[in-house]
Design a protein around this motif. Structure first.
Motif, PDB file in Angstrom:
ATOM      1  N   ASP A 189       9.152  37.365 -27.990  1.00  0.00           N
ATOM      2  CA  ASP A 189       8.259  37.809 -26.927  1.00  0.00           C
ATOM      3  C   ASP A 189       7.534  36.613 -26.323  1.00  0.00           C
ATOM      4  O   ASP A 189       7.361  35.577 -26.955  1.00  0.00           O
ATOM      5  CB  ASP A 189       7.288  38.874 -27.426  1.00  0.00           C
ATOM      6  CG  ASP A 189       6.310  38.315 -28.410  1.00  0.00           C
ATOM      7  OD1 ASP A 189       5.106  38.418 -28.187  1.00  0.00           O
ATOM      8  OD2 ASP A 189       6.773  37.724 -29.402  1.00  0.00           O
ATOM      9  N   ALA A 190       7.130  36.790 -25.079  1.00  0.00           N
ATOM     10  CA  ALA A 190       6.620  35.670 -24.289  1.00  0.00           C
ATOM     11  C   ALA A 190       5.414  35.003 -24.952  1.00  0.00           C
ATOM     12  O   ALA A 190       5.295  33.782 -24.964  1.00  0.00           O
ATOM     13  CB  ALA A 190       6.254  36.165 -22.898  1.00  0.00           C
ATOM     14  N   LEU A 191       4.550  35.811 -25.508  1.00  0.00           N
ATOM     15  CA  LEU A 191       3.333  35.290 -26.126  1.00  0.00           C
ATOM     16  C   LEU A 191       3.660  34.335 -27.274  1.00  0.00           C
ATOM     17  O   LEU A 191       3.132  33.229 -27.359  1.00  0.00           O
ATOM     18  CB  LEU A 191       2.531  36.478 -26.663  1.00  0.00           C
ATOM     19  CG  LEU A 191       1.048  36.271 -26.853  1.00  0.00           C
ATOM     20  CD1 LEU A 191       0.376  36.074 -25.508  1.00  0.00           C
ATOM     21  CD2 LEU A 191       0.459  37.481 -27.575  1.00  0.00           C
ATOM     22  N   THR A 192       4.544  34.754 -28.146  1.00  0.00           N
ATOM     23  CA  THR A 192       4.920  33.929 -29.287  1.00  0.00           C
ATOM     24  C   THR A 192       5.608  32.652 -28.816  1.00  0.00           C
ATOM     25  O   THR A 192       5.357  31.566 -29.336  1.00  0.00           O
ATOM     26  CB  THR A 192       5.874  34.709 -30.217  1.00  0.00           C
ATOM     27  OG1 THR A 192       5.337  36.008 -30.417  1.00  0.00           O
ATOM     28  CG2 THR A 192       6.021  34.028 -31.558  1.00  0.00           C
ATOM     29  N   ARG A 193       6.460  32.803 -27.816  1.00  0.00           N
ATOM     30  CA  ARG A 193       7.185  31.666 -27.284  1.00  0.00           C
ATOM     31  C   ARG A 193       6.203  30.585 -26.795  1.00  0.00           C
ATOM     32  O   ARG A 193       6.322  29.417 -27.134  1.00  0.00           O
ATOM     33  CB  ARG A 193       8.046  32.147 -26.120  1.00  0.00           C
ATOM     34  CG  ARG A 193       9.119  31.195 -25.716  1.00  0.00           C
ATOM     35  CD  ARG A 193       9.889  31.720 -24.531  1.00  0.00           C
ATOM     36  NE  ARG A 193      10.412  33.080 -24.743  1.00  0.00           N
ATOM     37  CZ  ARG A 193      11.145  33.724 -23.844  1.00  0.00           C
ATOM     38  NH1 ARG A 193      11.443  33.159 -22.703  1.00  0.00           N
ATOM     39  NH2 ARG A 193      11.585  34.934 -24.089  1.00  0.00           N
ATOM     40  N   GLU A 194       5.222  31.027 -26.016  1.00  0.00           N
ATOM     41  CA  GLU A 194       4.231  30.083 -25.497  1.00  0.00           C
ATOM     42  C   GLU A 194       3.477  29.402 -26.625  1.00  0.00           C
ATOM     43  O   GLU A 194       3.222  28.208 -26.591  1.00  0.00           O
ATOM     44  CB  GLU A 194       3.190  30.823 -24.643  1.00  0.00           C
ATOM     45  CG  GLU A 194       3.567  30.921 -23.193  1.00  0.00           C
ATOM     46  CD  GLU A 194       2.671  31.923 -22.479  1.00  0.00           C
ATOM     47  OE1 GLU A 194       1.454  31.929 -22.732  1.00  0.00           O
ATOM     48  OE2 GLU A 194       3.221  32.719 -21.691  1.00  0.00           O
ATOM     49  N   GLU A 195       3.123  30.202 -27.599  1.00  0.00           N
ATOM     50  CA  GLU A 195       2.365  29.648 -28.710  1.00  0.00           C
ATOM     51  C   GLU A 195       3.159  28.592 -29.467  1.00  0.00           C
ATOM     52  O   GLU A 195       2.614  27.581 -29.889  1.00  0.00           O
ATOM     53  CB  GLU A 195       1.989  30.785 -29.656  1.00  0.00           C
ATOM     54  CG  GLU A 195       0.502  30.833 -29.897  1.00  0.00           C
ATOM     55  CD  GLU A 195       0.186  31.803 -31.000  1.00  0.00           C
ATOM     56  OE1 GLU A 195       0.871  32.841 -31.091  1.00  0.00           O
ATOM     57  OE2 GLU A 195      -0.744  31.512 -31.769  1.00  0.00           O
ATOM     58  N   ILE A 196       4.443  28.829 -29.646  1.00  0.00           N
ATOM     59  CA  ILE A 196       5.281  27.853 -30.348  1.00  0.00           C
ATOM     60  C   ILE A 196       5.294  26.544 -29.567  1.00  0.00           C
ATOM     61  O   ILE A 196       5.099  25.467 -30.128  1.00  0.00           O
ATOM     62  CB  ILE A 196       6.722  28.396 -30.530  1.00  0.00           C
ATOM     63  CG1 ILE A 196       6.721  29.604 -31.463  1.00  0.00           C
ATOM     64  CG2 ILE A 196       7.638  27.314 -31.081  1.00  0.00           C
ATOM     65  CD1 ILE A 196       8.060  30.301 -31.578  1.00  0.00           C
ATOM     66  N   VAL A 197       5.499  26.654 -28.260  1.00  0.00           N
ATOM     67  CA  VAL A 197       5.560  25.451 -27.423  1.00  0.00           C
ATOM     68  C   VAL A 197       4.255  24.673 -27.524  1.00  0.00           C
ATOM     69  O   VAL A 197       4.241  23.464 -27.754  1.00  0.00           O
ATOM     70  CB  VAL A 197       5.859  25.832 -25.949  1.00  0.00           C
ATOM     71  CG1 VAL A 197       5.653  24.640 -25.030  1.00  0.00           C
ATOM     72  CG2 VAL A 197       7.273  26.371 -25.831  1.00  0.00           C
ATOM     73  N   VAL A 198       3.142  25.363 -27.385  1.00  0.00           N
ATOM     74  CA  VAL A 198       1.846  24.691 -27.399  1.00  0.00           C
ATOM     75  C   VAL A 198       1.556  24.088 -28.768  1.00  0.00           C
ATOM     76  O   VAL A 198       1.255  22.903 -28.902  1.00  0.00           O
ATOM     77  CB  VAL A 198       0.725  25.687 -27.013  1.00  0.00           C
ATOM     78  CG1 VAL A 198      -0.642  25.054 -27.227  1.00  0.00           C
ATOM     79  CG2 VAL A 198       0.900  26.118 -25.563  1.00  0.00           C
ATOM     80  N   ARG A 199       1.701  24.887 -29.789  1.00  0.00           N
ATOM     81  CA  ARG A 199       1.272  24.428 -31.111  1.00  0.00           C
ATOM     82  C   ARG A 199       2.180  23.366 -31.716  1.00  0.00           C
ATOM     83  O   ARG A 199       1.745  22.548 -32.512  1.00  0.00           O
ATOM     84  CB  ARG A 199       1.162  25.602 -32.071  1.00  0.00           C
ATOM     85  CG  ARG A 199       0.028  26.503 -31.714  1.00  0.00           C
ATOM     86  CD  ARG A 199      -0.277  27.450 -32.841  1.00  0.00           C
ATOM     87  NE  ARG A 199      -1.196  28.469 -32.366  1.00  0.00           N
ATOM     88  CZ  ARG A 199      -2.512  28.295 -32.333  1.00  0.00           C
ATOM     89  NH1 ARG A 199      -3.039  27.176 -32.765  1.00  0.00           N
ATOM     90  NH2 ARG A 199      -3.290  29.255 -31.874  1.00  0.00           N
ATOM     91  N   LEU A 200       3.464  23.413 -31.364  1.00  0.00           N
ATOM     92  CA  LEU A 200       4.358  22.404 -31.924  1.00  0.00           C
ATOM     93  C   LEU A 200       4.561  21.243 -30.955  1.00  0.00           C
ATOM     94  O   LEU A 200       5.350  20.336 -31.212  1.00  0.00           O
ATOM     95  CB  LEU A 200       5.704  23.025 -32.297  1.00  0.00           C
ATOM     96  CG  LEU A 200       5.662  24.053 -33.437  1.00  0.00           C
ATOM     97  CD1 LEU A 200       7.048  24.601 -33.711  1.00  0.00           C
ATOM     98  CD2 LEU A 200       5.084  23.444 -34.703  1.00  0.00           C
ATOM     99  N   GLY A 201       3.850  21.255 -29.834  1.00  0.00           N
ATOM    100  CA  GLY A 201       3.976  20.156 -28.872  1.00  0.00           C
ATOM    101  C   GLY A 201       5.390  20.049 -28.337  1.00  0.00           C
ATOM    102  O   GLY A 201       5.975  18.974 -28.253  1.00  0.00           O
ATOM    103  N   LEU A 202       5.966  21.187 -27.968  1.00  0.00           N
ATOM    104  CA  LEU A 202       7.356  21.184 -27.504  1.00  0.00           C
ATOM    105  C   LEU A 202       7.461  21.259 -25.983  1.00  0.00           C
ATOM    106  O   LEU A 202       8.440  21.791 -25.446  1.00  0.00           O
ATOM    107  CB  LEU A 202       8.113  22.360 -28.129  1.00  0.00           C
ATOM    108  CG  LEU A 202       8.484  22.219 -29.614  1.00  0.00           C
ATOM    109  CD1 LEU A 202       8.967  23.539 -30.189  1.00  0.00           C
ATOM    110  CD2 LEU A 202       9.550  21.152 -29.810  1.00  0.00           C
ATOM    111  N   ASP A 203       6.462  20.717 -25.295  1.00  0.00           N
ATOM    112  CA  ASP A 203       6.413  20.856 -23.833  1.00  0.00           C
ATOM    113  C   ASP A 203       7.680  20.365 -23.151  1.00  0.00           C
ATOM    114  O   ASP A 203       8.096  20.904 -22.138  1.00  0.00           O
ATOM    115  CB  ASP A 203       5.225  20.075 -23.265  1.00  0.00           C
ATOM    116  CG  ASP A 203       3.997  20.271 -24.116  1.00  0.00           C
ATOM    117  OD1 ASP A 203       3.140  21.061 -23.717  1.00  0.00           O
ATOM    118  OD2 ASP A 203       3.924  19.653 -25.209  1.00  0.00           O
ATOM    119  N   SER A 204       8.278  19.305 -23.712  1.00  0.00           N
ATOM    120  CA  SER A 204       9.455  18.796 -23.025  1.00  0.00           C
ATOM    121  C   SER A 204      10.747  19.300 -23.676  1.00  0.00           C
ATOM    122  O   SER A 204      11.833  18.809 -23.371  1.00  0.00           O
ATOM    123  CB  SER A 204       9.419  17.258 -23.005  1.00  0.00           C
ATOM    124  OG  SER A 204       9.211  16.783 -24.310  1.00  0.00           O
TER     125      SER A 204
END
Ligand code: ADP
Ligand code: ZN
Length: 530
Positions: A189-204
């Motif tokens: 789900d979108a919420l979890t996806r965003e959180e993973i990106v932010v918290r693991l520093g996966l922006d790129s």
């Protein structure tokens, strides 16, 4: 199906897939993901359970210089994964709390000597000074192939698999910026996806989303009326097949397993309250013997790799659609037809609601959890194809599937505007302090002790709903809840209260079409049990 590529045209990744793992071709987006990670890119992989996430980091680890470090929260699974890799001739090992000191030292030595292609590590160990020291040394020699962060949704504080240590994993990026990272999860789900990106520093990181459709699974949701009978009927056509029956509580697991055994079903219980040895034994039997029915809490399943689970039955409503999807996703991983079957009742919603309200979480989290529960209820009550509802929830478009209960036996709709108005008026007249049981008695004009005690026989709503039976009223209340017109007030033991959206219906400004209760349809077609 794509043909096996000719020898000359094989990429190094395909060569490993065939020679080491023995598979002719990549599935879905595996090839793309592997190419990206081998090239040094970060990736976030969203793939359903059974989709084949492991190869997405195992093959790059073999193709890149040095060792692939896999972070996994599932100690039980590490052993299985490593065993399977060793059998395939891959030099793999794990480090977790099950190893004694000598074994740890030995594994560390092999790691430093460059004798490992893959090492599985529990997150809490990865972040120890000792292990970071080893990683530093490897990084210096250019021998860190990649970091794979499995079950990446564990970084999400909204999810029920939250692991605080996962938050610390962002340090890997800061410390080893040259080493590619691949985060993997089946929670999309979108919420979890965003959180993973932010918290693991996966922006790129490149995000790879696979379809979450599991076309071989047939979804069925039935209203609970006599759950044991319903379960037995469901199991009757499935003797000798392996399956999982999920219950919410340990006690219900024990009772259900025991009862099924008396009914001649090969059932075993599994929950966190059992001895470790018993749990391990039951899990082994489930994996090795044919036709075992595992009755379990959600403690069972994460990481169970049994491809031929033919059905997953839920006796209670899961908390979220993510959980439902994950749990039902354990059926049919071999691609053959499988069933996801669930019974549910309004009480489930009340219990979940109560747990959320009474939990120690902050308001924001409670709000998210309530939303997720509403979506779960909406799924059960929807007159739309189950698969469409499920995939839409994960942000995927879909066509009606022809292979779920709604598609196979479309619900009949009826104009319930007047009934809904009566139901809501019963809620209002009784001061929004009662649950469905009493409200239905009131509508049907039943004189009970409670009725007399509260003087409810004299209310104008008393008996105005005698034209409809209990099952129909229950279904009306459930759908009003699912539609957000009513709310269960958990602080008052599931008393129903009106929401703002109820007003237009109450005032007669809005028409309401509801689905007929299934139980009645089933009975009419001779499939019922009364
Ligand atoms: P996930 O971690 O996504 O749940 P796994 O990596 O455990 O899935 O893979 C699920 C099953 O599919 C495993 O038995 C695996 O060996 C098998 N598998 C994975 N990729 C392929 C492939 N390309 N061809 C055939 N089988 C595959
Ligand atoms: Zn369908």
């Amino acid at each position: 199906m794509s043909a096996v590529p000719a020898e000359a045209a094989r990429t190094p990744a395909q060569e490993i897939l065939q020679r080491v793992f023995g598979y002719p071709a990549f599935r879905g987006r595996q090839a793309e993901i592997i190419e990206h990670v081998v090239g040094g890119g970060d990736a976030l992989v969203l793939m359903p359970t059974g989709g084949g996430k492991s190869l997405c980091y195992q093959i790059p680890a073999l193709l890149r210089e040095g060792v692939g470090v896999v972070v996994s929260p599932l100690i039980a699974l590490m052993q299985d994964q490593v065993d399977a890799l060793l059998q395939a001739g891959v030099r793999a090992a794990f480090l977790n709390s099950t190893l004694d000191f000598d074994a740890v030292v030995d594994t560390e030595r092999r790691l430093m000597r460059g004798e490992l292609d893959l090492i599985y590590v529990a997150p809490e160990r990865l972040l120890t000074e000792r292990f970071i020291g080893l990683l530093d040394a490897l990084a210096e020699r250019g021998r860190l192939a990649l970091f794979a962060i499995d079950e990446a949704h564990c970084v999400s504080q909204w999810g029920h698999d939250f692991r605080p240590e996962y938050i610390q994993l962002s340090r890997l990026h800061e410390r080893y910026p040259q080493t590619p990272r691949i985060a993997l999860t089946a929670t999309a789900d979108a919420l979890t996806r965003e959180e993973i990106v932010v918290r693991l520093g996966l922006d790129s990181a490149r995000i790879f989303v696979s379809s979450f459709d599991r076309p071989n699974i047939r979804y069925t949701v039935v209203e609970r009326d006599n759950p044991r009978r319903q379960l037995l009927d469901f199991l009757a056509g499935r003797r000798g097949e392996a399956g999982i029956v999920y219950c919410l509580s340990r006690k219900k697991v024990d009772d259900t397993a025991e009862w099924l055994t008396t009914q001649g079903v090969k059932a075993l219980p599994y929950h966190a309250g059992l001895e470790t040895a018993t749990r391990a034994k039951h899990q082994q039997r489930f994996l090795r013997e044919d036709g075992i029915v595992m009755v379990a809490t959600i403690a069972f399943g994460m990481g169970i790799d049994k491809p031929d689970v033919r059905f997953v039955a839920h006796l209670d409503l899961p908390k979220t659609l993510e959980a439902y999807y994950q749990e039902t996703g354990r059926a049919g991983r071999d691609g053959d037809a499988a069933e996801a079957w669930m019974t549910y009742g309004l009480n489930d919603v009340v219990i979940h609601r109560q747990r959320i309200d009474e939990s120690a979480s902050d308001d924001e989290q409670k709000r998210v959890e309530r939303q997720k529960l509403d979506a779960m209820l909406g799924f059960c009550e929807s007159a739309q194809c189950r698969r469409v509802t499920l995939l839409n929830y994960f942000g995927e478009a879909a066509e009606p599937c022809g292979n779920c209960d709604v598609c196979l036996d479309p619900p009949q709709l009826w104009d319930a505007t007047v009934a809904a108005r009566k139901a809501m008026s019963a809620v209002l007249r009784t001061g929004q302090r009662f649950g469905t049981g009493h409200l239905i008695d009131l509508l049907r004009g039943k004189t009970t002790e409670k009725m007399t005690q509260h003087g409810h026989e004299s209310l104008p709503t008393f008996g105005v709903g005698a034209d409809l039976d209990d099952a129909t009223w229950r279904s009306v209340f459930r759908q009003l809840l699912a539609a957000g017109l009513l709310e269960a007030d958990a602080s008052a033991f599931g008393a129903l209260v009106l929401t703002a959206s109820a007003r237009p219906v109450l005032r007669g400004e809005r028409e309401l079409m509801l689905r007929r209760p299934q139980a009645r349809r089933a009975r009419r077609s001779g499939g019922g049990n009364e």
